[in-house]
Design a protein around this motif. Structure first.
Motif, PDB file in Angstrom:
ATOM      1  N   TRP A  83      66.460 -38.181-102.775  1.00 30.28           N
ATOM      2  CA  TRP A  83      66.355 -40.216-102.540  1.00 30.28           C
ATOM      3  C   TRP A  83      67.355 -40.117-103.213  1.00 30.28           C
ATOM      4  CZ3 TRP A  83      61.593 -37.338-102.869  1.00 30.28           C
ATOM      5  CH2 TRP A  83      60.330 -37.373-102.080  1.00 30.28           C
ATOM      6  N   ILE A  84      67.774 -41.092-102.972  1.00 32.14           N
ATOM      7  CA  ILE A  84      69.077 -42.036-103.492  1.00 32.14           C
ATOM      8  C   ILE A  84      68.965 -43.203-103.629  1.00 32.14           C
ATOM      9  CG2 ILE A  84      71.321 -42.867-103.818  1.00 32.14           C
ATOM     10  CD1 ILE A  84      70.813 -39.145-103.746  1.00 32.14           C
ATOM     11  N   ASN A  85      68.407 -43.947-105.049  1.00 32.88           N
ATOM     12  CA  ASN A  85      67.961 -45.437-105.328  1.00 32.88           C
ATOM     13  C   ASN A  85      67.258 -45.791-104.135  1.00 32.88           C
ATOM     14  OD1 ASN A  85      68.826 -47.553-106.095  1.00 32.88           O
ATOM     15  ND2 ASN A  85      70.611 -48.132-104.973  1.00 32.88           N
ATOM     16  N   GLY A  86      65.985 -44.414-103.926  1.00 28.22           N
ATOM     17  CA  GLY A  86      65.036 -45.289-103.536  1.00 28.22           C
ATOM     18  C   GLY A  86      65.486 -44.975-101.778  1.00 28.22           C
ATOM     19  N   VAL A  87      66.070 -43.819-101.189  1.00 29.20           N
ATOM     20  CA  VAL A  87      66.447 -44.300 -99.747  1.00 29.20           C
ATOM     21  C   VAL A  87      66.207 -42.587 -99.626  1.00 29.20           C
ATOM     22  CG1 VAL A  87      67.898 -44.105 -97.724  1.00 29.20           C
ATOM     23  CG2 VAL A  87      68.037 -46.242 -99.449  1.00 29.20           C
ATOM     24  N   ASP A  88      65.504 -41.733 -98.615  1.00 24.49           N
ATOM     25  CA  ASP A  88      65.526 -40.584 -98.229  1.00 24.49           C
ATOM     26  C   ASP A  88      67.184 -40.105 -97.516  1.00 24.49           C
ATOM     27  OD1 ASP A  88      65.303 -38.432 -97.205  1.00 24.49           O
ATOM     28  OD2 ASP A  88      63.076 -38.196 -97.115  1.00 24.49           O
ATOM     29  N   ILE A  89      67.878 -39.127 -98.182  1.00 23.35           N
ATOM     30  CA  ILE A  89      68.809 -38.700 -97.977  1.00 23.35           C
ATOM     31  C   ILE A  89      69.030 -38.230 -95.815  1.00 23.35           C
ATOM     32  CG2 ILE A  89      69.370 -36.572 -98.963  1.00 23.35           C
ATOM     33  CD1 ILE A  89      72.410 -37.674 -99.840  1.00 23.35           C
ATOM     34  N   LEU A  90      68.190 -37.429 -96.577  1.00 26.17           N
ATOM     35  CA  LEU A  90      67.839 -36.900 -94.649  1.00 26.17           C
ATOM     36  C   LEU A  90      67.310 -37.692 -94.051  1.00 26.17           C
ATOM     37  CD1 LEU A  90      66.184 -33.547 -95.903  1.00 26.17           C
ATOM     38  CD2 LEU A  90      68.734 -34.014 -95.273  1.00 26.17           C
ATOM     39  N   ASP A  91      66.121 -39.180 -94.404  1.00 27.00           N
ATOM     40  CA  ASP A  91      65.972 -39.481 -93.300  1.00 27.00           C
ATOM     41  C   ASP A  91      67.391 -40.549 -92.727  1.00 27.00           C
ATOM     42  OD1 ASP A  91      64.037 -38.435 -93.431  1.00 27.00           O
ATOM     43  OD2 ASP A  91      62.556 -39.680 -94.461  1.00 27.00           O
ATOM     44  N   GLN A  92      67.735 -41.482 -94.272  1.00 22.76           N
ATOM     45  CA  GLN A  92      68.789 -42.422 -93.674  1.00 22.76           C
ATOM     46  C   GLN A  92      70.157 -41.853 -94.339  1.00 22.76           C
ATOM     47  OE1 GLN A  92      65.673 -44.909 -95.354  1.00 22.76           O
ATOM     48  NE2 GLN A  92      66.619 -46.171 -93.592  1.00 22.76           N
ATOM     49  N   PRO A  93      70.587 -41.015 -93.937  1.00 24.06           N
ATOM     50  CA  PRO A  93      71.948 -40.787 -94.764  1.00 24.06           C
ATOM     51  C   PRO A  93      73.167 -40.914 -95.366  1.00 24.06           C
ATOM     52  CG  PRO A  93      71.907 -39.992 -92.619  1.00 24.06           C
ATOM     53  CD  PRO A  93      70.698 -40.530 -92.448  1.00 24.06           C
ATOM     54  N   ARG A  94      73.744 -42.643 -94.087  1.00 23.56           N
ATOM     55  CA  ARG A  94      74.253 -43.625 -94.550  1.00 23.56           C
ATOM     56  C   ARG A  94      74.381 -44.378 -95.845  1.00 23.56           C
ATOM     57  NH1 ARG A  94      77.768 -45.406 -88.877  1.00 23.56           N
ATOM     58  NH2 ARG A  94      78.191 -43.031 -89.066  1.00 23.56           N
ATOM     59  N   PRO A  95      72.960 -45.168 -95.631  1.00 21.09           N
ATOM     60  CA  PRO A  95      72.190 -45.594 -97.163  1.00 21.09           C
ATOM     61  C   PRO A  95      72.356 -45.397 -97.832  1.00 21.09           C
ATOM     62  CG  PRO A  95      70.113 -46.299 -95.158  1.00 21.09           C
ATOM     63  CD  PRO A  95      71.637 -45.029 -94.521  1.00 21.09           C
ATOM     64  N   ALA A  96      71.393 -44.289 -98.018  1.00 20.25           N
ATOM     65  CA  ALA A  96      71.594 -43.283 -99.176  1.00 20.25           C
ATOM     66  C   ALA A  96      73.055 -42.687-100.049  1.00 20.25           C
ATOM     67  CB  ALA A  96      71.071 -41.954 -98.670  1.00 20.25           C
ATOM     68  N   LYS A  97      74.077 -42.157 -98.573  1.00 24.60           N
ATOM     69  CA  LYS A  97      75.549 -41.982 -99.777  1.00 24.60           C
ATOM     70  C   LYS A  97      75.939 -43.044-100.069  1.00 24.60           C
ATOM     71  CE  LYS A  97      76.264 -38.166 -96.716  1.00 24.60           C
ATOM     72  NZ  LYS A  97      76.579 -37.792 -95.870  1.00 24.60           N
TER      73      LYS A  97
END
Length: 314
Positions: free
Chosen positions: A65-79
Motif C-alpha cells: 500500500w502507498i499512502n493507503g492505496v493498494d498498488i496492485l488494485d489501483q496502480p495509478r493513484p498509488a504511484k
C-alpha cells in the motif's frame, strides 16, 4: 490496519524468478516524517523490493500500500504518491533545469498555475532557484543530483525513494545532499537505499537490512547499535599479567592480544570485569593507561549480520 501515519506498508512480500526465491516473506512499513535506510549486499533482493514498491514489478505474493492505496488494485493513484530518484538520475542534459522540471511536472498532470507553483517550490527546496536557465549538462554532479531530487518531489508525493543519492559526489556535495534529505523529511517520508553505511548513520531514523531475500534486522539506528554492542573491553597495560590472570576474572570469557598493544577482554553482557581490572591494576602495578568498552560500528554490525549471525529483526 493502515493508519494515516503509515505511508508505505508491505505485507508478506514474496518474489520468485523461476525456482529462485529473491524475496522471502518481507513485511515492513514507513511512517510519516521518517527516513528509512534500506541496506543489503548485492543479490540480497533489495532492488527487487524497490521495483515492487514503485510498481515496476509485480510480487509473486503479498501486498503493498502507498499512502493507503493498494498498488496492485489501483496502480495509478498509488504511484501518484511516490517520487523516485534512481541511482542514475533520468536527466535530459540538453534541457535547462526549468525545461526539464516543467516536463516532469506535466507528466504528473500539473498544468498552468499549479505547475508554476510546483516548479518554484521544488527549485527552492533543492537549492536550484539560481540555475533554472542553465543547461543540465553544464551543471556539477552535485547540482545534477539536486535536479534529480527535484523531479522526484515536484508533484509533492507522500513518499520519496532515493537510490544511492550521494554516489560520486565530493565531501561538500555529500554534506549538502544529506542536509537536503533531512529537510525533505519534514514533508515526505523517505526510503534511502544505499551501501554507504555512514550515510545511514548521518541521515536515517531507522535501518532495515535485507540478506538472501529476508529481512534480518529492523530497528532505529541507535537501537541497532545498542542491540549489537559487543560485550568486550579494550585494555591498555604497561605491565600486563599473564592472559590466564585476566581470563580468570569474573565474567571474562576470552582474552585477545591486539596488534596495537591493547588487550581485548570479552565478557558476559551482564558481568563486566572493569571494576576488578582497575582494582587489580592498582594493587599489582599493571600500569593501566586505557580501559574502555568496545562498541561495534554499523559497518561491523552489517558484516556480522550478513555473514551468518542470527537475525535481529524486531
Amino acid at each position: 490496519m493502515i493508519t494515516s501515519d503509515t505511508l508505505i506498508r508491505v505485507e508478506h512480500l514474496w518474489r520468485y524468478y523461476g525456482p529462485l526465491c529473491a524475496v522471502r516473506d518481507v513485511s515492513f512499513e514507513v511512517r510519516r516524517g521518517e527516513v528509512l535506510g534500506f541496506l543489503g549486499p548485492n543479490g540480497a533482493g533489495k532492488s527487487t523490493i524497490m521495483q515492487i514498491i514503485s510498481g515496476n514489478l509485480a510480487p509473486s505474493a503479498g501486498r503493498v500500500w502507498i499512502n493507503g492505496v493498494d498498488i496492485l488494485d489501483q496502480p495509478r493513484p498509488a504511484k501518484a504518491g511516490l517520487g523516485f530518484l534512481p541511482e542514475q538520475p533520468p536527466l535530459y542534459r540538453e534541457l535547462t533545469v526549468d525545461e526539464y522540471l516543467r516536463y516532469c511536472g506535466t507528466l504528473h498532470m500539473l498544468h498552468g498555475a499549479a505547475l508554476r507553483s510546483a516548479l518554484d517550490t521544488a527549485k527552492q527546496r533543492c537549492g536550484l532557484s539560481g540555475v533554472g536557465r542553465r543547461l543540465i549538462g553544464n551543471l556539477s554532479k552535485g547540482y545534477q543530483q539536486r535536479v534529480g531530487i527535484a523531479q522526484a518531489i515536484i508533484h509533492s508525493p507522500a513518499v520519496v525513494i532515493l537510490d544511492e543519492p550521494t554516489v560520486g559526489l565530493d565531501p561538500i556535495q555529500i554534506r549538502e545532499i544529506r542536509d537536503l534529505i533531512r529537510d525533505l523529511k519534514q514533508a515526505h517520508s523517505i526510503i534511502l537505499s544505499t551501501h554507504i553505511l555512514p550515510e545511514v548513520q548521518a541521515t536515517c531514523d531507522r535501518v532495515q537490512i535485507i540478506h538472501q531475500g529476508q529481512l534480518v534486522a529492523a530497528d532505529s539506528t541507535a537501537g541497532l547499535m545498542q542491540r549489537m554492542q559487543t560485550s568486550s573491553l579494550l585494555l591498555g597495560l604497561r605491565h600486563p599479567p599473564a592472559p590466564e590472570t585476566l581470563q580468570s576474572l569474573i565474567g571474562a570469557q576470552a582474552v585477545e592480544a591486539l596488534e596495537n598493544g591493547l588487550i581485548r577482554v570479552r565478557h558476559l553482557p551482564e558481568q563486566s570485569p572493569a571494576e576488578q581490572i582497575v582494582k587489580l591494576a592498582v594493587t599489582h602495578d599493571w600500569g593501566l593507561y586505557e580501559l574502555s568498552p568496545e562498541r561495534a560500528s554499523l559497518e561491523q554490525i552489517f558484516v556480522d549480520i550478513t555473514c551468518g549471525e542470527a537475525p535481529v529483526a524486531a
